[in-house]
Write a protein that holds these residues in place. Structure first.
Motif, PDB file in Angstrom:
ATOM      1  N   PHE A 270      -5.638   9.849  47.717  1.00 17.52           N
ATOM      2  CA  PHE A 270      -5.898  10.982  46.825  1.00 17.52           C
ATOM      3  C   PHE A 270      -5.284  10.758  45.449  1.00 17.52           C
ATOM      4  O   PHE A 270      -5.818  11.243  44.449  1.00 17.52           O
ATOM      5  CB  PHE A 270      -5.376  12.270  47.455  1.00 17.52           C
ATOM      6  N   ALA A 271      -4.170  10.033  45.389  1.00 14.94           N
ATOM      7  CA  ALA A 271      -3.600   9.730  44.079  1.00 14.94           C
ATOM      8  C   ALA A 271      -4.523   8.822  43.267  1.00 14.94           C
ATOM      9  O   ALA A 271      -4.505   8.858  42.026  1.00 14.94           O
ATOM     10  CB  ALA A 271      -2.231   9.073  44.258  1.00 14.94           C
ATOM     11  N   LEU A 272      -5.333   8.021  43.940  1.00 16.13           N
ATOM     12  CA  LEU A 272      -6.254   7.097  43.257  1.00 16.13           C
ATOM     13  C   LEU A 272      -7.666   7.663  43.119  1.00 16.13           C
ATOM     14  O   LEU A 272      -8.578   6.922  42.756  1.00 16.13           O
ATOM     15  CB  LEU A 272      -6.315   5.774  44.023  1.00 16.13           C
ATOM     16  N   PHE A 273      -7.843   8.948  43.384  1.00 13.44           N
ATOM     17  CA  PHE A 273      -9.209   9.488  43.391  1.00 13.44           C
ATOM     18  C   PHE A 273      -9.846   9.433  42.006  1.00 13.44           C
ATOM     19  O   PHE A 273     -11.027   9.104  41.867  1.00 13.44           O
ATOM     20  CB  PHE A 273      -9.218  10.922  43.917  1.00 13.44           C
ATOM     21  N   ILE A 274      -9.115   9.768  40.975  1.00 15.78           N
ATOM     22  CA  ILE A 274      -9.700   9.728  39.631  1.00 15.78           C
ATOM     23  C   ILE A 274      -9.916   8.293  39.148  1.00 15.78           C
ATOM     24  O   ILE A 274     -11.003   7.961  38.654  1.00 15.78           O
ATOM     25  CB  ILE A 274      -8.838  10.541  38.648  1.00 15.78           C
ATOM     26  N   PRO A 275      -8.934   7.385  39.283  1.00 19.89           N
ATOM     27  CA  PRO A 275      -9.175   6.016  38.816  1.00 19.89           C
ATOM     28  C   PRO A 275     -10.333   5.311  39.521  1.00 19.89           C
ATOM     29  O   PRO A 275     -11.010   4.480  38.913  1.00 19.89           O
ATOM     30  CB  PRO A 275      -7.847   5.306  39.107  1.00 19.89           C
ATOM     31  N   GLN A 276     -10.603   5.640  40.790  1.00 17.60           N
ATOM     32  CA  GLN A 276     -11.642   4.908  41.504  1.00 17.60           C
ATOM     33  C   GLN A 276     -13.036   5.174  40.946  1.00 17.60           C
ATOM     34  O   GLN A 276     -13.955   4.388  41.178  1.00 17.60           O
ATOM     35  CB  GLN A 276     -11.585   5.235  42.993  1.00 17.60           C
ATOM     36  N   PHE A 277     -13.215   6.241  40.199  1.00 18.32           N
ATOM     37  CA  PHE A 277     -14.530   6.506  39.599  1.00 18.32           C
ATOM     38  C   PHE A 277     -14.928   5.411  38.613  1.00 18.32           C
ATOM     39  O   PHE A 277     -16.114   5.231  38.346  1.00 18.32           O
ATOM     40  CB  PHE A 277     -14.533   7.862  38.883  1.00 18.32           C
ATOM     41  N   TYR A 278     -13.959   4.697  38.082  1.00 20.34           N
ATOM     42  CA  TYR A 278     -14.252   3.665  37.090  1.00 20.34           C
ATOM     43  C   TYR A 278     -14.327   2.271  37.713  1.00 20.34           C
ATOM     44  O   TYR A 278     -14.443   1.287  36.993  1.00 20.34           O
ATOM     45  CB  TYR A 278     -13.172   3.693  35.999  1.00 20.34           C
ATOM     46  N   GLY A 279     -14.272   2.187  39.031  1.00 16.50           N
ATOM     47  CA  GLY A 279     -14.334   0.900  39.712  1.00 16.50           C
ATOM     48  C   GLY A 279     -15.753   0.517  40.093  1.00 16.50           C
ATOM     49  O   GLY A 279     -16.706   1.295  39.963  1.00 16.50           O
ATOM     50  N   SER A 280     -15.882  -0.691  40.597  1.00 17.26           N
ATOM     51  CA  SER A 280     -17.168  -1.190  41.071  1.00 17.26           C
ATOM     52  C   SER A 280     -17.525  -0.536  42.404  1.00 17.26           C
ATOM     53  O   SER A 280     -16.670   0.106  43.041  1.00 17.26           O
ATOM     54  CB  SER A 280     -17.087  -2.706  41.238  1.00 17.26           C
TER      55      SER A 280
END
Length: 310
Positions: A167-177
């Motif tokens: 959940f801490a990485l939920f926002i950054p993962q939107f910019y991943g492949s």
């Protein structure tokens, strides 16, 4: 199904739904008609609905943890997670249903300019602020729950960590492949399943009968409590015996060991002990003494054939 297993089911289903969200959604260039077709597909709707349900289930799971474990941080964690889910779901609703309408219209009219409406919605200041705040609150709630799980000792200390990191990485993962996003879904699934396993295992230990493999710890505790109770009963019986090991201490605690002879009545007809009368002042010719004797007195009692005191 009891509360622990309902909570475990919520975490397990929520984690799996997040994996389905990332794995089942179509990936395409969302500035082209191919991207519009992806938004208009049933897979897009189903995947985003899975994520929406996952947010609700994880929030319910944190509430279940509070009801099971208590803890001063779990109730605030549940409240924060619910606030986060409430702020996140409107954005996901628009992604699920609004973008589908835009994509279907763009594909039907073969008009790629309609896709500009997608970014106008996604990056509108109010919408993106509410969405980001909701995901941040969800992350804070899950991290608080993971910290309380570690402190409680009821579950494995690190069993809440994978879900908290996810959940801490939920926002950054939107910019991943796509591969990164699917890996993020797998992390959330692993975190939810691990918590579910720990809750299910702890519930099995709590409900298994003593003597079984899963109930060894519970059975041992129960046997220890039973042994302590038996010892306490035995000590109480010894204290009630006038000549037992506790008799001397019992005599020391009484104000007067030997009341006047005329001050104790015999048993009534029903066999019940009559209430003790107050000490009476001895009269001339009475058999008993008017005063109380010291703790060392051990006057023998004699009875008549009728069972009454003389």
């Amino acid at each position: 199904m009891n509360r622990a297993r309902l909570t475990a089911s919520a975490f397990a289903a929520g984690g799996v739904l997040f994996l389905l969200y990332q794995a089942a959604r179509p990936y395409a260039d969302e500035t082209t008609l191919e991207g519009a077709a992806a938004m208009a597909s049933p897979s897009w709707t189903a995947a985003h609905l899975a994520a929406s349900i996952g947010f609700v289930l994880v929030s319910l799971g944190i509430l279940g943890l509070y009801l099971l474990l208590g803890g001063r941080r779990l109730l605030p964690a549940a409240v924060v997670a619910w606030l986060g889910a409430g702020l996140t779901l409107p954005y996901y609703g628009a992604e699920t249903f609004g973008l589908r309408v835009i994509g279907a219209r763009a594909v039907r009219d073969r008009d790629v300019t309609l896709i500009e409406l997608v970014d106008q919605f996604r990056f509108a200041p109010a919408a993106v602020t509410v969405f980001a705040a909701g995901l941040a609150l969800l992350a804070v709630g899950v991290v608080m729950a993971a910290v309380e799980i570690r402190r409680s000792g009821a579950l494995r200390r690190w069993s809440g960590l994978p879900l908290a990191v996810g959940f801490a990485l939920f926002i950054p993962q939107f910019y991943g492949s796509p591969a990164v996003r699917i890996a993020h879904g797998a992390l959330l699934a692993a975190g939810g399943l691990w918590l579910a396993y720990e809750l299910w295992r702890a519930d099995g230990h709590a409900t298994a009968p003593a003597g079984t493999t899963t109930g060894t710890a519970t059975g041992t505790a129960a046997e220890a409590l039973a042994g302590a109770g038996t010892a306490a009963v035995g000590a109480a019986r010894r204290r009630r015996r006038p000549d037992g090991p506790g008799a001397a201490g019992d005599r020391r605690t009484r104000a007067g060991a030997c009341p006047p002879e005329g001050g104790i009545r015999g048993r009534g007809r029903a066999g019940r002990a009559a209430p003790t009368a107050a000490p009476r002042v001895s009269r001339p010719g009475a058999g008993g003494s008017g005063g109380r004797r010291g703790p060392g007195c051990r006057r023998p009692r004699s009875t008549t054939p009728g069972g009454r005191a003389p």
